[in-house]
Design a protein around this motif. Sequence first.
Motif, PDB file in Angstrom:
ATOM      1  N   SER A   1      -4.495   7.095   3.030  1.00 54.95           N
ATOM      2  CA  SER A   1      -5.064   9.200   2.565  1.00 54.95           C
ATOM      3  C   SER A   1      -6.571   9.219   2.419  1.00 54.95           C
TER       4      SER A   1
ATOM      5  N   CYS B   1      -3.187   3.701   0.685  1.00 58.47           N
ATOM      6  CA  CYS B   1      -2.681   4.540   1.610  1.00 58.47           C
ATOM      7  C   CYS B   1      -2.857   4.726   2.902  1.00 58.47           C
TER       8      CYS B   1
ATOM      9  N   CYS C   1      -8.332   5.324   1.457  1.00 61.90           N
ATOM     10  CA  CYS C   1      -7.527   4.786   0.958  1.00 61.90           C
ATOM     11  C   CYS C   1      -7.076   3.319   1.640  1.00 61.90           C
TER      12      CYS C   1
ATOM     13  N   HIS D   1      -4.147   2.873  -5.893  1.00 62.23           N
ATOM     14  CA  HIS D   1      -4.762   2.043  -5.800  1.00 62.23           C
ATOM     15  C   HIS D   1      -6.076   2.035  -6.715  1.00 62.23           C
TER      16      HIS D   1
ATOM     17  N   CYS E   1      -1.799   6.807  -4.125  1.00 58.94           N
ATOM     18  CA  CYS E   1      -1.115   6.361  -4.679  1.00 58.94           C
ATOM     19  C   CYS E   1      -1.382   5.069  -5.574  1.00 58.94           C
TER      20      CYS E   1
ATOM     21  N   CYS F   1      -7.238   5.750  -5.755  1.00 52.49           N
ATOM     22  CA  CYS F   1      -6.697   6.267  -4.976  1.00 52.49           C
ATOM     23  C   CYS F   1      -5.946   7.933  -5.969  1.00 52.49           C
TER      24      CYS F   1
HETATM   25 ZN    ZN Z   1      -3.842   5.747  -1.680  1.00 51.62          ZN
END
Ligand code: ZN
Length: 732
Positions: A484, A482, A479, A444, A442, A439
Amino acid sequence: MSEPIEFLEAGALASVLTPDMPGRTLDYRVPEGGIRVGAFVSVPLGPRRVKGVIWGPGAGDYDPGKIREIGTVLDVPPMSGTMREFIIRVADYTMTPLTAILRLATRVPGLGDPPGKRRIVRLTDERPTRMTDARERVIAFLDEHEGMGFAPSELAGLVGVTSSVVKGLEAQGVLQSEAAPRDAPFPMLNPDLPSKDLSADQRHASTVLCDAVRSRTYGTTLLKGVTGSGKTEVYLEAAAECLRAGRQVLVLLPEIALTGEFMARVEARFGAAPAEWHSGVTQAGRRRAWTGIAEGRARLVVGARSALFLPFTDLGLIIVDEEHDSSYKQEEGVLYNARDMAVLRASLSGAQVVLASATPSLESWVNARAGKYARLDLTERFGAAVLPEMRAVDLRVDPLERDSWISDPLADAVRTRVAAGEQSLLFLNRRGYAPLTLCRACGHQIGCDDCDARMVEHRFLNRLMCHQCGATKPIPVECPACGSADHMAALGPGVERLAEEVERRFPEARMAVLSSDITMSARALKQRIEEIANGGADIVIGTQMVAKGHNFPLLTLVGVIDADLGLQGGELRAAERTFQLIRQVAGRAGRADKAGLAMVQSHQPQHPVIQAILGGDEEAFWQAEAAERQAAGAPPFGRMAGIIVSGPEERETFDLARALAARAGVLTQAGAQLFGPAPAPVARIRGRTRVRLLVKAPKGLPLQSVLARWVEGVVPRPNYRIAIDIDPQSFF
Ligand code: ZN
Ligand code: ADP
Ligand code: ZN
């Protein structure tokens, strides 16, 4: 080798080894007429009848009142004393129960059934309208024996149901009946058909090997020769000599190298097809091969790893082609290395072993240097073919563009080849589209739910896949961490992504991708490789499977996309692997009359391994590698065993590993060292935690017996396991 005939008289006790009763032999009473040790028999076990081998006199440790009589003696030649000895030695070496090795040696459908006439039933996709316990057991049994067919009465007997249950399932279409094909005889092979005119080097090697075969004694020879130098031609002459001597020959190949092209070559040399043993052989074909070999009618066998456990009656020669190939190490179930076990089997049979490779394993190289193995070298490619020129592409000088993995110099070279109607191979040892999905908002990274591996994007499947356990899931739009949207990005290249770039940059070229996860049967894959070899593609994109012994006569360019890939991670075999792989891949170029070029993309072209690859000073490379291993006391200069402790709960798994570590005194007193516990390279797989310990020992130590004493003191709870891997391929 002739062996004393051991015979048990009627009424005596015999011990029977059967794969259906793990870990021990069972006593039975010898029936009227007596029985030979090694005979294959069917014996009652609870309500079932199971197949087994008469292993020797009974142990006498069972209530005499409960001893049952041996059922029938199966119509196959008894297992030879040599084969029994081999099974025992492999079991001891790998620290695996005898029964597990016996299973490897009897993996054949319908063992002992008369050929032909029999009617068999197989499971269909239909399921009965009304399920009963008996029906369920039949279905479960057939499920377990994936795709195998059984005679109806045999099936009823094996499962322990009445034959009316089987009949009922057949009437409902759950089982479908067919006639098992009659075994075709094995054609005679003619070793005296004209061979190729050998070059002086080839003739010398062939003469030495033929003399060794005629000696009827054990010996191992490392046949080292650059790709295309005629190793195959040479060892086929040794095979011819072995056939002339009336003995059997086994040619082991990595599974993927078992091509129609190779079979055709063997057939051309001997005038008839050899027996085959690999995953592409049908059940009927396996049965025919197994019995033919046991009866000594099949004299030349070409097969994969497991062919080593076939019942040869008089084995005179084993050839292990591409002996360095890591696929010779079985990594699941029984952990054995077919190359090493081939040497063991040959030493028991008075047979010769030929280990053939352009880039031998360090083990074999060292054994040859120490004089344990003989060594023969073929230093030149046959005929006009010359070794490819090796050239580095320094990616610091010719940087890659964003989302591009092919440098400009390599792209230019590809373009020239396409225009000239020649083939290019782009080698990247990474399956899938991108090794990492992340992601951008963030950071991830998408991991597997059951393992601690990252998920690899596969565009062909349009899913993420775990390369450890095979689990897949959809590529998320949002994601999972997070939330988004539209920030998920694919990072790094896999072969699929490389294919995208090739399509974009060379739209006029025909492209083929060869990767082991392309879902194709072994047979279909072989056919595809042959199409490509015959000119069916201009640009081939491949993972390490293309490195394995196939001729691509039109190939004149090899591009190694990321030579640094294998050097990361600090793994002890990393240098050896990278060296072998890239030299092998480069060897695919320029096999016919056209010169080849190998371009090696690297960010660190001055790295000693990359330098050795480019410079081709192989002996210097092995010397340096050997010195490094020797200094570390690592194989082949010391002995090692990997211990994997696994179980469902992380805490308990570590506790079990620590219980082993607490007993380290047993090891240290014997002169061995223990490292760990530490999380295994894949610390979680299919929901099980895996913890790793490593035992290092000096060369002379009887490692197995020390390990046995050490492990003995710790009894894992149900569902927890301690697996021992002698001579592990990876050390972390
Ligand atoms: Zn994320
Ligand atoms: P390797 O096994 O070392 O890669 P091969 O035995 O496959 O080499 O030989 C490479 C190619 O050269 C093959 O097509 C083979 O038939 C051919 N070749 C090798 N030696 C000879 C020879 N003495 N006469 C004719 N062709 C040969
Ligand atoms: Zn997984």
